[in-house]
Scaffold this active site. Structure first.
Site, short mmCIF file in Angstrom:
data_model
loop_
_atom_site.label_atom_id
_atom_site.label_comp_id
_atom_site.label_asym_id
_atom_site.label_seq_id
_atom_site.Cartn_x
_atom_site.Cartn_y
_atom_site.Cartn_z
N TYR B 141 0.84 -1.20 0.00
CA TYR B 141 0.00 0.00 0.00
C TYR B 141 0.88 1.26 0.00
O TYR B 141 0.73 2.14 -0.85
CB TYR B 141 -0.92 -0.04 1.23
CG TYR B 141 -1.61 1.26 1.51
CD1 TYR B 141 -2.44 1.86 0.58
CD2 TYR B 141 -1.42 1.90 2.74
CE1 TYR B 141 -3.07 3.06 0.86
CE2 TYR B 141 -2.05 3.10 3.03
CZ TYR B 141 -2.87 3.68 2.08
OH TYR B 141 -3.48 4.87 2.35
N SER B 171 -6.72 9.39 10.17
CA SER B 171 -7.87 10.31 10.18
C SER B 171 -9.11 9.56 10.60
O SER B 171 -9.73 8.84 9.80
CB SER B 171 -8.03 10.96 8.80
OG SER B 171 -8.82 12.12 8.89
#
Lengths: 269, 269, 269, 269, 269, 269
Positions: B141, B171
């Site tokens: 990733y 987040s």
């Protein structure tokens, strides 16, 4: 440092049918006991102490078979010019993933990866850069080589596989134009550099620019001195002839200003 | 600096059905006249000043249609966790290529690209890094996000498309563990950061770490101050509670030492 | 971040009878369950949740007993002013060796070491330095603190003992002169800084300058932000008064020019 | 830090009739006992604790008389916009030489020199620079300010005269356009900065960018923190209004890309 | 630069009976009129232009007598291998203090101090460091050499005594193993380096790595070029033989990875 | 690289009657078809392939005529020693402005500008500097050369005129004292350096120190390697003789400590 030292039993050379692969085929024999050659193109007969394993880099199975049994890899395979993204994706992005996965499975701990000066082709010819300057690829080819360098970093940090990412300049019999006076890497120096990468006690994950001892240069290898690469050739002996047969660059042309040369304008997009 | 400024007519938000996409869907309306939402997942009904365009990032045609007519893009789409290489290759590598090609064709000149702290996940939590530290991805990733940043650089150098690569920390509504006290980015600060990227007069190609004003931090945004991002939230208000419900890290565990946390050990390989 | 977090069971505070030790004695109680106090001077009665262990740092045995059973150490002990070399050698050089040996034997993994701005006292007051600037000690005292920092580095690299080397500026009730407007560290900020060092998930071996949020400063802590120290006091409230009762420095006097102030001229040699 | 401190008996303010001179005339009274004002233009009546000495910077004699008897100088005089080389040569090159020669003769040991962001106007608005980035002047005006900074360095190295070279951004009542959101320096912050330069114990030869606490910024003052300048204003309160009345920049226009703004295209040549 | 230049009347060589002392005894005669030799071990008969002064570095009186009358010092004395802390403390910490105090009292203004690569032994063999990288000693011996370098800095800043801290690699007749291919310093190059330190017009306080012109290296002397050291030997002539008689390092062994080699694991603790 | 390459049709050499101009007059003939010589002093008869154009640099008209028709300029003209400010202002400040204005008008795109080590004369002889260290001129002469470098930068950024600013050390037949062992530039190396500047494909705006391959050096040209300058001479052959006829420097004398040598104390002020 010139006579190669046999540091590995079975050494894999990918891209062995290409320009640099051909130049290395004989030279690398001193670095190993058995030299395994691989390419999708024809490699002719296996010579003494040679093995031939055909493999397509986009096939995980073929790559796995190619890598099995080797101690180290010199990865010159894949596409080495600008090309459409899809082709680059298969050969250079999927391909390098297959290679490192195979290396991980089979315990190969040292790889010399043919990266390219086109990873940083959008720096200017009046700038000196070292390996930690951020990538500025000049096309899909350079982009795929930046990807390979980062993937190699991952396999070092997670699996301890050491890689030398060799950002090859222009490796030909001789420099063809004024830009190549800076970027030229003789075949013998290419071999010296690879031999140094294979034999240095601790390689880590290292990026090194592949160039001969040219007077004009844009690249600073001072952070890769643990490799022990000492070039012995120089483009300077060709300088007068190159100047005589070429004209001064047009500094309004991006191809004349940027390190990547014509690559900054090349490609299908 | 808090109330958003309408800087673009039609703004594309990809990955609009994801966690961050959902958080941004309402917040971004003030930044544009029309907000185009895209995802492969269901996005419900288009609200006022909203458009919905379903698209699979691995399809050049669908991406082209998604981008056509937009002035700017906030690219939250793709895979945002560790996943097998093949899936990452389609969504994040081929996908980002499709996106920038579409942007080039349709004249989109500014993109906010959701990159990730996992581009540099193999730095230690006792190190402070800035955007020019070399990538040390902690998995496929992170590797794909490093690729996206380099591709964005290419499209800036060659085509003048400006990108902010936002290396998003963590987040969520609130920080879940001690590591996230450092990496937390509130939804409001995420929106402030994107708004700053959209409105700053000259963006260039910029990498910025997405984090709130946390006391503990590993990232130095001092080279991205031309964006004008000023966080207003902080993980510190959660500090006492997080310490109360978690125990001290085991410093023999790579997941405790490296910035990428559990990602450094995650994944199918 | 202000209320301390109890991060350790038994915390050792050395030099507990000194100026800073006294200031910390009450403040550190919130950071641990049991506070063990040590000094060669009298420490009075042990209060609630306090233990007292007298120890001379030059005695390996006494230091060993002092450290046994502790989880972390705040080392304020030793000589904290310029003194003859022999005295410094016993208390600060041999003493810090004894302390780390005891920590190693007893498995203590985190130490806050009171270093000093006098490690770098020969930089000028118009220079901004960070922790990686080479030491320029202004006397034997500063020299011994540089030694302690290096010894702590050795015990981290070899034994994994984490240390925060806190280069304390001028920690008093208030700044006494114009130089201290730059170097002042309030007692509360000193405690905040130590608390941050004790609680940050990964400390590593870190050097941090101990100063409040003063307007004038010579020190850059940007590489120690993983500690999470956020000062809340400032010398600025004392500025007008300090200027009123002091005169402008004589820039021909080394004590006025160098960061170490009068220390650059002090001492028995 | 806000109320000015009287640090000098007689302080000379040159260029006192100009925009910034006028803004400083009242504000600087708190920094000295007597404020001597100078300009070639009319300065009106001398107020309480004011003196007026007319002087043309290109006249060695007039400059000498202007400087005599002063303890410190705030040099705002000379040409502050792009102009033909000959005019710049007289006012800003010959003029600054006259000023420092007079300072040397009369023992003035501290000068605040109004330099300009146009010393580095050819950096891009997406770059963050600090004071040690090489000059890239955007015209003759910026070039003359680079000269003044170097001359001040010479007088520090040889004669010990301390100078703060304040690279003033855009000091107006409020920011006029989007570029000035980055470069704005309020009059009060200008005064705070000059006051800090006058009062910091050791100034040395320091370059500092003159800007308020704006969200967007291109300049890094972290090496000038020994001055103790803490801005209290910000362009951010004007942001919404500025965006409302201006349009997005054309990034093909050098004036939009470079830090110097329209200056990079200005001038008689 | 090869023939030594007589730059000092009476030159003191400490540790003259050790391996390097013996190698230097004859070589240094060309650098001075009188060579004073000192050690605790037997030095045999004084030769022509030689003086012998026995001295124990832990005795202030003996060191004072040893230094008196000399113009410069080459300090090879003390313990040069890992040893218990107490022994190191006497010979290398107290000893170097005695030496500099004696130099200060007797007006000796230039010292060549035998420091060691073990000051930075915990850097990896794949890292390139220069003299301003923070110390990472690999044991008590390296720690004591870091102390000596800092003490020398103090005596330069306060008393103007110039020192070259020579971080000697591996100075033997020839390199013994693969690591020493990087660290080797021939006796002749050692002498060249010391001669350069003694003769360069302005030495200041300088740290320089002592190595020959080896292909593989980890150390960057580019900040010490004012010394004028130009090595003429290289480990490369021994490379083939060393590879033939040694095997590849085990990269799981700290002694193989770190620059300090076996020292990182050595010692009584 | 040694035989010069004819890269320009008409090359202008200013200051052709001076010491370096005389040394270059013959040597530069191989670099061009026609060598135009200029000075205020007598240049004798024009030889084959020579032109002579008398010009005073302070006259715009004379400079314009001098430059008209040329392809490139080697600017050795102006004052090359410390002098009163007024004289420097005319010859070196106004003069260099005239030169670049003429170049701009007549389309000259490459200039070699004789700058000086006195631009950075106030660095110490124990410091190594590169081209991006801030100027520290040691007098009006050095100050005027810093001005010329900045002006050249402006003409590159705005008009694309490439300049090599050659900070010439000490270019004489042989080094005269110990300081010149570091600063010496042989006439042949001066010519090699200028030839490299004229022929390198992309020069940009570059600062390069003009020195031979001396053992002792204070200057780092590693950022100017795109020029391709490879010195072939060295001061080392003169070392023994220089030491024999000079005495050791007095390190209390600024002229002995600073790189600028006697210039730091010279001059009419």
């Amino acid at each position: 440092m010139d006579s190669p030292i046999n540091t590995h039993h079975r050494l894999l050379l990918t891209g062995a049918a290409g320009g640099l692969g051909t130049a290395l085929r004989d030279r690398l024999k001193g670095n190993c006991t058995v030299l395994r050659l691989s390419d999708t193109a024809d490699l002719g007969e296996a010579g003494a102490d040679e093995e031939i394993v055909q493999a397509d880099l986009s096939s995980a199975e073929e790559v796995d078979a190619m890598v099995e049994g080797c101690d180290a890899i010199v990865h010159m395979g894949g596409i080495s010019v600008e090309a459409p993204f899809g082709a680059i994706l298969q050969a250079n992005i999927l391909g390098v993933y297959h290679l490192y996965e195979a290396a991980r499975r089979h315990g190969v701990k040292r790889i010399v990866f043919a990266s390219s000066n086109h990873v940083t082709g959008f720096y200017k010819q009046s700038e000196t850069i070292h390996a930690e300057h951020p990538p500025r690829p000049d096309g899909f080819y350079g982009l795929s080589k930046a990807f390979g360098e980062d993937l190699a970093r991952l396999y070092f940090d997670r699996h301890g596989i050491e890689t030398a990412c060799v950002r090859i300049g222009s490796s030909f019999v001789e420099p063809k134009d004024r830009r190549m006076l800076a970027t030229w890497l003789s075949f013998d120096d290419l071999h010296r550099l690879i031999g140094a990468c294979l034999s240095t006690p601790v390689l880590g994950h290292t990026i090194v620019f592949g160039m001969s001892d040219n007077a004009v240069t844009w690249w600073d290898n001072s952070r890769a001195r643990h490799i022990g690469y000492v070039p012995r050739d120089s483009s300077d002996v060709f300088r007068e002839a190159v100047f005589a047969r070429t004209s001064a660059p047009d500094l309004n042309d991006p191809a004349a200003i940027y390190q990547g040369g014509a690559f900054v304008k090349a490609g299908p997009f």
